[in-house]
Design an enzyme around this catalytic site. Structure first.
Site, PDB file in Angstrom:
ATOM      1  N   HIS A 219       0.867  -1.176  -0.054  1.00  0.00           N
ATOM      2  CA  HIS A 219      -0.109   0.106  -0.038  1.00  0.00           C
ATOM      3  C   HIS A 219       1.102   1.327   0.125  1.00  0.00           C
ATOM      4  CE1 HIS A 219      -3.581  -2.109   0.475  1.00  0.00           C
ATOM      5  NE2 HIS A 219      -3.464  -2.666   1.639  1.00  0.00           N
ATOM      6  N   ASP A 256      -4.007 -10.590  -2.554  1.00  0.00           N
ATOM      7  CA  ASP A 256      -4.441 -10.251  -1.457  1.00  0.00           C
ATOM      8  C   ASP A 256      -5.947  -9.800  -1.454  1.00  0.00           C
ATOM      9  OD1 ASP A 256      -3.199  -9.505   1.464  1.00  0.00           O
ATOM     10  OD2 ASP A 256      -4.033  -7.519   0.926  1.00  0.00           O
ATOM     11  N   HIS A 258      -6.827  -7.038  -0.253  1.00  0.00           N
ATOM     12  CA  HIS A 258      -6.869  -5.750  -0.754  1.00  0.00           C
ATOM     13  C   HIS A 258      -5.845  -5.555  -2.011  1.00  0.00           C
ATOM     14  CE1 HIS A 258      -7.140  -5.250   4.063  1.00  0.00           C
ATOM     15  NE2 HIS A 258      -8.515  -5.070   3.492  1.00  0.00           N
TER      16      HIS A 258
END
Length: 389
Positions: A219, A256, A258
């Protein structure tokens, strides 16, 4: 407990139809023939056990990682099936935070219980020792230097306050050791690239690299941290492979719950790094839509595959065979990097599932992402790419 949901064939077909529509925006590459045969699992004998203890030391701003073994035999990397590195970042810790500092030790303990570590498998599984942390320059090849230097300066404030918030979503925090331990995590990935590339020069079947590291990274965007992530570990390894080893074409797959928005952003306009993400549609941070395929020269080298919640083995295997493999075969990568999710339930187990199956250990088929083990062993074979981390 069953953690997967099998959708009817019409659901899978509709998803794939939409995916293939966007894959057609691909740049001009020659497509090689596809062999859909999976490699057979390899099984190995056991080796005598030996004592082990992890040590993480900090001396005047530098961190080294070592492994004390009762058996001091010097194994050759070329003998290994798996080379792995461990960076638990135990000092990067906020009590009750969902990104727990116990995650890596828990995975290592599970691997030991399943006899999938060096002390049980000898030269077939080798843990890297005393690898170097990434340099600031390594990190600055992905992240803005102002962010990197700013985080380093924030360590003084973290030393005084204990914990400081460095980004609001999550939130993402830092302790007095976060900067140095994040360099260690990135260095673990870089060291695996060095080791696997080195063995590939003398072996037709080089080992797989496997990094158990935190803080996580996918991220973290070029200008700063995000979503518990500090530095983009896989992105840093990709740039390092290009710069140091001359491996121009890098294929990154991120699975994942996300979307790996940080890795996505780092290479969104780069035609030489293909980023592919499978993630749950609508999950944090809300990015990774299927129409996001890259920009400028990089158009066609980003592929986001958002799947509805509950997508199970049928959907994942179909996506793997009919979308991911053909994309990689057309791209013809020099190295394959896998950014493996470590989230709860299905993804948490997916971190060590590839290692378990590669080495012949049977585990109950209760979770999805069983395709990941086949990805590690057969994906590189089917794309004629022998270097995978």
């Amino acid at each position: 407990m069953e953690l997967q949901t099998f959708r009817p064939p019409s659901f899978t077909g509709n998803v794939l139809s939409l995916m293939k529509h966007h894959v057609c925006k691909w740049r001009s590459h020659n497509q090689s023939g596809m062999d859909l045969t999976f490699l057979r699992d390899r099984r190995f004998g056991k080796h005598p056990t030996c004592g082990r203890k992890y040590l993480t030391k900090s001396n005047e701003g530098s961190v080294s990682c070592s492994l004390n073994e009762g058996n001091n035999q010097d194994f050759k990397l070329s003998d290994a099936r798996v080379i792995y590195s461990v960076a638990p970042a135990m000092g990067h810790n906020q009590e009750s935070h969902p990104e727990s500092h116990f995650r890596v030790p828990a995975i290592v303990t599970t691997l030991e219980e399943m006899e999938l570590t060096s002390k049980f498998r000898g030269s077939e599984i080798i843990e890297l020792q005393n690898y170097k942390p990434a340099s600031v320059d390594d990190v600055a090849n992905v992240h803005e230097r102002a962010y990197v230097s700013g985080l380093e300066k924030a360590m003084d404030r973290a030393s005084q306050q204990g914990i400081v918030v460095i980004e609001g979503s999550g939130p993402t925090y830092a302790t007095a050791t976060t900067f140095q331990e994040s360099l260690v995590a990135a260095g673990a990935g870089i060291s695996l690239v060095d080791s696997v590339v080195s063995t590939s020069k003398s072996s037709l079947d080089p080992p797989m690299g496997f990094a158990l590291i935190r803080p996580p990274g996918h991220h973290a965007i070029p200008k700063g941290p995000m979503g518990f992530c500090v530095f983009g570990n896989v992105a840093i390894a990709a740039r390092y492979a290009q710069r140091v080893h001359g491996l121009k074409r890098v294929f990154i797959i991120d699975f994942d719950v996300h979307h790996g928005n940080g890795t996505n952003d780092a290479f969104y306009d780069d035609p030489d790094i293909f980023f592919l993400s499978t993630h749950q549609d609508g999950s944090y941070p809300g990015t990774g839509k299927i129409h996001e395929v890259g920009h400028g020269d990089g158009e066609g080298t980003t592929l986001n595959l958002p799947l509805p919640g509950g997508s199970g083995d049928i959907a994942m295997r179909t996506v793997f065979d009919e979308v991911i493999v053909p994309c990689a075969q057309r791209f013809k990568p020099d190295i394959i990097l896998v950014s493996a999710g470590k989230y709860q339930t299905t993804c948490e187990r997916a971190v060590w599932r590839p290692l378990c199956v590669l080495l012949g250990r049977r585990i109950q088929p209760q979770v999805s992402f069983i395709f990941s083990c086949r990805f590690i062993s057969s994906f590189s074979w089917r794309t004629q790419c022998g270097i995978r981390v």
